[in-house]
Design a protein around this motif. Sequence first.
Motif, PDB file in Angstrom:
ATOM      1  N   LEU A   1      13.817  19.762  11.902  1.00 45.20           N
ATOM      2  CA  LEU A   1      13.052  18.852  12.758  1.00 45.20           C
ATOM      3  C   LEU A   1      11.601  18.732  12.295  1.00 45.20           C
ATOM      4  O   LEU A   1      11.015  17.642  12.328  1.00 45.20           O
ATOM      5  N   ASN A   2      11.021  19.832  11.822  1.00 49.97           N
ATOM      6  CA  ASN A   2       9.655  19.812  11.317  1.00 49.97           C
ATOM      7  C   ASN A   2       9.551  18.921  10.086  1.00 49.97           C
ATOM      8  O   ASN A   2       8.669  18.066   9.990  1.00 49.97           O
ATOM      9  N   ARG A   3      10.449  19.114   9.123  1.00 48.64           N
ATOM     10  CA  ARG A   3      10.438  18.296   7.908  1.00 48.64           C
ATOM     11  C   ARG A   3      10.766  16.844   8.231  1.00 48.64           C
ATOM     12  O   ARG A   3      10.225  15.928   7.622  1.00 48.64           O
ATOM     13  N   LEU A   4      11.673  16.649   9.177  1.00 48.75           N
ATOM     14  CA  LEU A   4      12.067  15.289   9.519  1.00 48.75           C
ATOM     15  C   LEU A   4      10.885  14.498  10.061  1.00 48.75           C
ATOM     16  O   LEU A   4      10.671  13.347   9.676  1.00 48.75           O
ATOM     17  N   SER A   5      10.100  15.092  10.936  1.00 48.92           N
ATOM     18  CA  SER A   5       8.960  14.352  11.485  1.00 48.92           C
ATOM     19  C   SER A   5       7.974  13.993  10.369  1.00 48.92           C
ATOM     20  O   SER A   5       7.420  12.889  10.363  1.00 48.92           O
ATOM     21  N   ASP A   6       7.783  14.893   9.404  1.00 47.94           N
ATOM     22  CA  ASP A   6       6.915  14.587   8.266  1.00 47.94           C
ATOM     23  C   ASP A   6       7.480  13.438   7.435  1.00 47.94           C
ATOM     24  O   ASP A   6       6.765  12.509   7.060  1.00 47.94           O
ATOM     25  N   MET A   7       8.777  13.514   7.143  1.00 48.37           N
ATOM     26  CA  MET A   7       9.402  12.490   6.321  1.00 48.37           C
ATOM     27  C   MET A   7       9.370  11.135   7.023  1.00 48.37           C
ATOM     28  O   MET A   7       9.105  10.103   6.411  1.00 48.37           O
ATOM     29  N   ILE A   8       9.592  11.112   8.329  1.00 47.78           N
ATOM     30  CA  ILE A   8       9.564   9.854   9.081  1.00 47.78           C
ATOM     31  C   ILE A   8       8.149   9.271   9.084  1.00 47.78           C
ATOM     32  O   ILE A   8       7.962   8.056   8.974  1.00 47.78           O
ATOM     33  N   PHE A   9       7.131  10.128   9.181  1.00 50.39           N
ATOM     34  CA  PHE A   9       5.743   9.661   9.090  1.00 50.39           C
ATOM     35  C   PHE A   9       5.516   8.957   7.753  1.00 50.39           C
ATOM     36  O   PHE A   9       4.958   7.861   7.695  1.00 50.39           O
ATOM     37  N   ILE A  10       5.971   9.584   6.679  1.00 50.88           N
ATOM     38  CA  ILE A  10       5.790   9.004   5.339  1.00 50.88           C
ATOM     39  C   ILE A  10       6.603   7.718   5.203  1.00 50.88           C
ATOM     40  O   ILE A  10       6.132   6.732   4.629  1.00 50.88           O
ATOM     41  N   LEU A  11       7.808   7.706   5.755  1.00 53.07           N
ATOM     42  CA  LEU A  11       8.649   6.506   5.690  1.00 53.07           C
ATOM     43  C   LEU A  11       7.977   5.331   6.416  1.00 53.07           C
ATOM     44  O   LEU A  11       8.028   4.188   5.944  1.00 53.07           O
ATOM     45  N   ALA A  12       7.332   5.601   7.531  1.00 53.24           N
ATOM     46  CA  ALA A  12       6.612   4.539   8.251  1.00 53.24           C
ATOM     47  C   ALA A  12       5.474   3.988   7.396  1.00 53.24           C
ATOM     48  O   ALA A  12       5.253   2.773   7.349  1.00 53.24           O
ATOM     49  N   ARG A  13       4.743   4.871   6.708  1.00 47.00           N
ATOM     50  CA  ARG A  13       3.658   4.407   5.848  1.00 47.00           C
ATOM     51  C   ARG A  13       4.231   3.615   4.667  1.00 47.00           C
ATOM     52  O   ARG A  13       3.657   2.617   4.245  1.00 47.00           O
ATOM     53  N   TYR A  14       5.350   4.057   4.140  1.00 48.92           N
ATOM     54  CA  TYR A  14       6.034   3.374   3.036  1.00 48.92           C
ATOM     55  C   TYR A  14       6.370   1.942   3.445  1.00 48.92           C
ATOM     56  O   TYR A  14       6.104   0.992   2.718  1.00 48.92           O
ATOM     57  N   ILE A  15       6.948   1.784   4.640  1.00 47.47           N
ATOM     58  CA  ILE A  15       7.304   0.455   5.144  1.00 47.47           C
ATOM     59  C   ILE A  15       6.061  -0.408   5.305  1.00 47.47           C
ATOM     60  O   ILE A  15       6.055  -1.582   4.928  1.00 47.47           O
ATOM     61  N   GLU A  16       5.009   0.155   5.859  1.00 57.26           N
ATOM     62  CA  GLU A  16       3.790  -0.620   6.099  1.00 57.26           C
ATOM     63  C   GLU A  16       3.139  -1.064   4.789  1.00 57.26           C
ATOM     64  O   GLU A  16       2.669  -2.198   4.687  1.00 57.26           O
ATOM     65  N   VAL A  17       3.131  -0.181   3.795  1.00 53.75           N
ATOM     66  CA  VAL A  17       2.550  -0.545   2.503  1.00 53.75           C
ATOM     67  C   VAL A  17       3.372  -1.653   1.861  1.00 53.75           C
ATOM     68  O   VAL A  17       2.824  -2.643   1.366  1.00 53.75           O
ATOM     69  N   LYS A  18       4.692  -1.521   1.875  1.00 50.30           N
ATOM     70  CA  LYS A  18       5.544  -2.565   1.298  1.00 50.30           C
ATOM     71  C   LYS A  18       5.361  -3.888   2.032  1.00 50.30           C
ATOM     72  O   LYS A  18       5.344  -4.945   1.410  1.00 50.30           O
ATOM     73  N   SER A  19       5.213  -3.823   3.341  1.00 49.52           N
ATOM     74  CA  SER A  19       5.027  -5.033   4.136  1.00 49.52           C
ATOM     75  C   SER A  19       3.699  -5.705   3.804  1.00 49.52           C
ATOM     76  O   SER A  19       3.623  -6.924   3.670  1.00 49.52           O
ATOM     77  N   SER A  20       2.645  -4.901   3.659  1.00 49.48           N
ATOM     78  CA  SER A  20       1.334  -5.488   3.358  1.00 49.48           C
ATOM     79  C   SER A  20       1.316  -6.092   1.960  1.00 49.48           C
ATOM     80  O   SER A  20       0.681  -7.116   1.732  1.00 49.48           O
ATOM     81  N   LEU A  21       2.043  -5.494   1.014  1.00 49.55           N
ATOM     82  CA  LEU A  21       2.116  -6.054  -0.339  1.00 49.55           C
ATOM     83  C   LEU A  21       2.881  -7.373  -0.335  1.00 49.55           C
ATOM     84  O   LEU A  21       2.526  -8.306  -1.043  1.00 49.55           O
TER      85      LEU A  21
END
Length: 187
Positions: free
Chosen positions: A155-175
């Motif tokens: 659960l600890n790693r998952l919350s970190d990975m989901i945080f990064i995945l959200a940033r990944y989506i936002e960066v791809k969207s802005s590009l």
Amino acid sequence: MAKVTTGTGDAGYTGLLGEQRVPKYDPRPDTFGTVDEATSALGLARAVAQDPHVKAIIFQVQQELYLLMGELATPPENYETMGLRMTIEHVQRLEQVEEELKREVEIPNKFIIPGDTVDGAALDLARTIIRRAERMAVKLLHDNVIQNGEVVRYLNRLSDMIFILARYIEVKSSLAQKPKEMNDPIA
């Protein structure tokens, strides 16, 4: 057809995997219910995500969270017969996905206010529910209700990975939304 309403919970008790019944407010169903909330929030994120890679990552996590809920719903005396266990391999897979995503997106060294994209915001909501589930699982572990520390680590790693995945989506969207640069011809 599956029977959805059984009536067995009408008195405020729910069954664990095995014969044991506990109050619905017991820490076990409270915790796996919170994991279920996270799974549903991830489902919303998957439904609105456009990127097939992101959808696949989320779906894999949702499947693993069902395994985790099964483990939380299993009393210790039934662990061996049920075979529902989070393992170091589950945690390592999340760490691998996290590293892959971090190679593609720089994580800013500042607080992030969710809401730049619908799919990113849905992931951030799921992340906060996962963090709550993690806190609840830590209490179960510290109170010796569960013995598998991989549940908390996952659960600890998952919350970190989901945080990064959200940033990944936002960066791809802005590009994708940036207009193409116009090159002025040199006369």
